[in-house]
Scaffold this active site. Sequence first.
Site, PDB file in Angstrom:
ATOM      1  N   THR A 146       0.790  -1.101  -0.180  1.00 40.34           N
ATOM      2  CA  THR A 146      -0.080  -0.086   0.045  1.00 40.34           C
ATOM      3  C   THR A 146       0.798   1.128   0.078  1.00 40.34           C
ATOM      4  O   THR A 146       1.973   1.167   0.677  1.00 40.34           O
ATOM      5  CB  THR A 146      -0.765  -0.005   1.176  1.00 40.34           C
ATOM      6  OG1 THR A 146      -0.152   0.014   2.460  1.00 40.34           O
ATOM      7  CG2 THR A 146      -1.956  -1.240   1.161  1.00 40.34           C
TER       8      THR A 146
ATOM      9  N   VAL B 271       0.891   4.457   1.328  1.00 45.65           N
ATOM     10  CA  VAL B 271       1.393   5.319   2.458  1.00 45.65           C
ATOM     11  C   VAL B 271       2.305   4.339   3.505  1.00 45.65           C
ATOM     12  O   VAL B 271       3.360   4.764   3.872  1.00 45.65           O
ATOM     13  CB  VAL B 271       0.209   5.712   3.290  1.00 45.65           C
ATOM     14  CG1 VAL B 271       0.623   6.368   4.565  1.00 45.65           C
ATOM     15  CG2 VAL B 271      -0.601   6.601   2.551  1.00 45.65           C
ATOM     16  N   CYS B 272       2.009   2.799   3.543  1.00 42.76           N
ATOM     17  CA  CYS B 272       2.736   2.133   4.235  1.00 42.76           C
ATOM     18  C   CYS B 272       4.397   1.897   3.475  1.00 42.76           C
ATOM     19  O   CYS B 272       5.084   2.025   4.565  1.00 42.76           O
ATOM     20  CB  CYS B 272       2.018   0.715   4.445  1.00 42.76           C
ATOM     21  SG  CYS B 272       0.476   0.700   5.345  1.00 42.76           S
ATOM     22  N   GLY B 273       4.410   1.969   2.182  1.00 46.82           N
ATOM     23  CA  GLY B 273       5.537   1.868   1.498  1.00 46.82           C
ATOM     24  C   GLY B 273       6.321   3.182   1.668  1.00 46.82           C
ATOM     25  O   GLY B 273       7.526   3.127   2.040  1.00 46.82           O
TER      26      GLY B 273
ATOM     27  N   LEU C 229       7.731   3.098   5.610  1.00 50.87           N
ATOM     28  CA  LEU C 229       8.867   2.148   5.699  1.00 50.87           C
ATOM     29  C   LEU C 229      10.079   2.740   4.934  1.00 50.87           C
ATOM     30  O   LEU C 229      11.189   2.618   5.513  1.00 50.87           O
ATOM     31  CB  LEU C 229       8.382   0.772   5.278  1.00 50.87           C
ATOM     32  CG  LEU C 229       7.263   0.161   6.040  1.00 50.87           C
ATOM     33  CD1 LEU C 229       7.125  -1.258   5.378  1.00 50.87           C
ATOM     34  CD2 LEU C 229       7.670  -0.126   7.488  1.00 50.87           C
TER      35      LEU C 229
END
Length: 157
Positions: free
Chosen positions: A44, A46-48, A51
Amino acid sequence: MLTVGDEAPDFTAPLANGGIGELSLSDAVVDGPVVLAFFPGAFTSVCGDELEVFDERRDELVDASATVYGVSIDTPFAQNAFRDQLGLGFALVSDNERAIIDAYDVSMDFEGLGVYDLAKRSVFVVDDERRITYAWATDDPGVEPNYDDVLDAVRAT
């Protein structure tokens, strides 16, 4: 949700580190502060983004003796593919059984999408005695943590 000063619940879980290993929080904190960055799901945007920022700031965190681990409900196989796609230099913890998310009280649902019991975007810094020295969470999965605040908390730990 757990707060600053609480004892961080210990766990042992699968670790996506290019292979598949195992992480015990009580063993990990022996080497210095641990940053647990909970995220809703692999692959996804925003998660990427989150991180990748932690990865870009990894040298600063390592200089402060900290180790970062991302935590999601994804399997370690999916997490390894996500790590590879992003080129991450740190490992991801698989909480496929949702035990860690429940212990840290950071579960959330995307009812409109019919997806339930995901990790709320949240960050905890845990010291060598398993005390939480920083705790942050958001109900809006589009909001990222303040990375400077996380780094400051690590340095103060």
